[in-house]
Enzyme design. Sequence first.
Site, PDB file in Angstrom:
ATOM      1  N   ASN A  76     -12.700  -3.006   2.457  1.00 57.79           N
ATOM      2  CA  ASN A  76     -13.779  -1.948   2.252  1.00 57.79           C
ATOM      3  C   ASN A  76     -14.480  -1.915   1.114  1.00 57.79           C
ATOM      4  O   ASN A  76     -14.109  -2.146   0.033  1.00 57.79           O
ATOM      5  CB  ASN A  76     -12.970  -0.485   2.435  1.00 57.79           C
ATOM      6  CG  ASN A  76     -12.132  -0.444   3.643  1.00 57.79           C
ATOM      7  OD1 ASN A  76     -12.426  -0.649   4.673  1.00 57.79           O
ATOM      8  ND2 ASN A  76     -10.854   0.008   3.517  1.00 57.79           N
ATOM      9  N   ASP A  96       0.707  -1.100   0.112  1.00 59.10           N
ATOM     10  CA  ASP A  96      -0.032  -0.147   0.079  1.00 59.10           C
ATOM     11  C   ASP A  96       0.940   1.091   0.131  1.00 59.10           C
ATOM     12  O   ASP A  96       1.978   1.526   0.492  1.00 59.10           O
ATOM     13  CB  ASP A  96      -0.746  -0.227   1.258  1.00 59.10           C
ATOM     14  CG  ASP A  96      -2.023   0.959   1.121  1.00 59.10           C
ATOM     15  OD1 ASP A  96      -3.231   0.571   0.681  1.00 59.10           O
ATOM     16  OD2 ASP A  96      -1.615   2.287   1.079  1.00 59.10           O
ATOM     17  N   GLY A 138     -15.758   2.935   3.281  1.00 57.23           N
ATOM     18  CA  GLY A 138     -14.637   3.417   3.312  1.00 57.23           C
ATOM     19  C   GLY A 138     -13.655   2.967   2.040  1.00 57.23           C
ATOM     20  O   GLY A 138     -12.429   3.144   1.977  1.00 57.23           O
ATOM     21  N   GLN A 139     -14.486   2.663   1.087  1.00 62.43           N
ATOM     22  CA  GLN A 139     -13.530   2.012  -0.285  1.00 62.43           C
ATOM     23  C   GLN A 139     -13.466   3.325  -1.267  1.00 62.43           C
ATOM     24  O   GLN A 139     -14.244   3.997  -1.443  1.00 62.43           O
ATOM     25  CB  GLN A 139     -14.607   1.193  -0.966  1.00 62.43           C
ATOM     26  CG  GLN A 139     -13.769   0.674  -2.291  1.00 62.43           C
ATOM     27  CD  GLN A 139     -14.862  -0.205  -3.117  1.00 62.43           C
ATOM     28  OE1 GLN A 139     -15.760  -0.442  -2.648  1.00 62.43           O
ATOM     29  NE2 GLN A 139     -14.137  -0.828  -3.965  1.00 62.43           N
ATOM     30  N   SER A 140     -12.176   3.645  -1.339  1.00 60.03           N
ATOM     31  CA  SER A 140     -11.724   4.687  -1.752  1.00 60.03           C
ATOM     32  C   SER A 140     -11.403   4.323  -3.568  1.00 60.03           C
ATOM     33  O   SER A 140     -11.757   5.099  -4.390  1.00 60.03           O
ATOM     34  CB  SER A 140     -10.645   5.691  -1.224  1.00 60.03           C
ATOM     35  OG  SER A 140      -9.559   4.761  -1.146  1.00 60.03           O
ATOM     36  N   HIS A 183      -7.049  -5.794   1.750  1.00 54.84           N
ATOM     37  CA  HIS A 183      -5.872  -5.483   2.644  1.00 54.84           C
ATOM     38  C   HIS A 183      -5.309  -6.313   3.498  1.00 54.84           C
ATOM     39  O   HIS A 183      -6.266  -6.958   4.325  1.00 54.84           O
ATOM     40  CB  HIS A 183      -6.535  -3.977   3.681  1.00 54.84           C
ATOM     41  CG  HIS A 183      -6.891  -2.939   2.845  1.00 54.84           C
ATOM     42  ND1 HIS A 183      -6.130  -1.728   2.800  1.00 54.84           N
ATOM     43  CD2 HIS A 183      -7.978  -2.665   2.276  1.00 54.84           C
ATOM     44  CE1 HIS A 183      -6.788  -0.839   1.902  1.00 54.84           C
ATOM     45  NE2 HIS A 183      -7.931  -1.432   1.969  1.00 54.84           N
ATOM     46  N   HIS A 210     -10.247  -4.903  -3.563  1.00 60.20           N
ATOM     47  CA  HIS A 210      -9.034  -5.070  -3.055  1.00 60.20           C
ATOM     48  C   HIS A 210      -8.954  -5.835  -1.698  1.00 60.20           C
ATOM     49  O   HIS A 210      -9.941  -5.365  -1.051  1.00 60.20           O
ATOM     50  CB  HIS A 210      -8.127  -3.884  -3.030  1.00 60.20           C
ATOM     51  CG  HIS A 210      -8.648  -2.795  -2.597  1.00 60.20           C
ATOM     52  ND1 HIS A 210      -9.540  -2.079  -3.262  1.00 60.20           N
ATOM     53  CD2 HIS A 210      -8.338  -2.035  -1.449  1.00 60.20           C
ATOM     54  CE1 HIS A 210     -10.056  -0.970  -2.752  1.00 60.20           C
ATOM     55  NE2 HIS A 210      -9.210  -0.799  -1.562  1.00 60.20           N
TER      56      HIS A 210
HETATM   57  P1  5GP Z   1      -9.749   1.610   0.135  1.00 62.74           P
HETATM   58  O1  5GP Z   1      -9.641   2.870   1.024  1.00 62.74           O
HETATM   59  O2  5GP Z   1     -10.329   1.670  -1.200  1.00 62.74           O
HETATM   60  O3  5GP Z   1     -10.000   0.357   1.005  1.00 62.74           O
HETATM   61  O4  5GP Z   1      -8.015   1.295   0.010  1.00 62.74           O
HETATM   62  C1  5GP Z   1      -7.317   1.834  -1.241  1.00 62.74           C
HETATM   63  C2  5GP Z   1      -6.042   1.831  -0.592  1.00 62.74           C
HETATM   64  O5  5GP Z   1      -5.247   1.977  -2.065  1.00 62.74           O
HETATM   65  C3  5GP Z   1      -5.475   2.880   0.236  1.00 62.74           C
HETATM   66  O6  5GP Z   1      -4.939   2.331   1.363  1.00 62.74           O
HETATM   67  C4  5GP Z   1      -4.431   3.639  -0.764  1.00 62.74           C
HETATM   68  O7  5GP Z   1      -3.350   4.234   0.213  1.00 62.74           O
HETATM   69  C5  5GP Z   1      -4.057   2.804  -1.526  1.00 62.74           C
HETATM   70  N1  5GP Z   1      -3.608   3.203  -2.760  1.00 62.74           N
HETATM   71  C6  5GP Z   1      -4.250   4.140  -3.645  1.00 62.74           C
HETATM   72  N2  5GP Z   1      -3.563   4.542  -4.848  1.00 62.74           N
HETATM   73  C7  5GP Z   1      -2.391   3.736  -4.786  1.00 62.74           C
HETATM   74  C8  5GP Z   1      -1.469   3.492  -5.624  1.00 62.74           C
HETATM   75  O8  5GP Z   1      -1.446   4.250  -6.896  1.00 62.74           O
HETATM   76  N3  5GP Z   1      -0.416   2.710  -5.438  1.00 62.74           N
HETATM   77  C9  5GP Z   1      -0.677   1.845  -4.152  1.00 62.74           C
HETATM   78  N4  5GP Z   1       0.441   1.018  -3.950  1.00 62.74           N
HETATM   79  N5  5GP Z   1      -1.621   1.807  -3.192  1.00 62.74           N
HETATM   80  C10 5GP Z   1      -2.590   2.939  -3.507  1.00 62.74           C
END
Ligand code: 5GP
Length: 115
Positions: A88, A30, A94-96, A103, A101
Amino acid sequence: MADCIFCKIAQKEITSALLYEDNGVVAFKDLEPQAPVHVLIIPKKHIASLLVACPEDRALIAHITCEVIPKLARELGVAEKGFRVVVNTGEEGGQSVKHLHFHLLGGRSMQWPPG
Ligand code: 5GP
Ligand code: ZN
């Protein structure tokens, strides 16, 4: 899928050091680690979230959860002490990034409930 950062990583349009790769899956660190071990495991195929995963994605998801994640947890040295797997999903979840994916977090004591 165009404009999906994780598709770009999976297709190697964006360079990211891969910790694991097979026909259907990649794993990488991450960008903003929330624990000493923080790895993202993704299907290469674009699946927007767990909510819209199709019946035919089941084998892939089982492969990630039952094989890839335990293997990475052992290799990264967190299997014995324990680790957390987070998916997420959706806005309040909290899915961005809108590409499924998992974690894998470890290397410290986790709190409950999560924030
Ligand atoms: P979410 O918030 O969707 O569950 O998790 C997305 C994750 O992707 C976040 O922890 C964020 O730090 C990670 N992330 C976002 N963009 C990138 C990227 O370009 N490269 C990597 N390695 N991680 C990313
Ligand atoms: Zn994608």
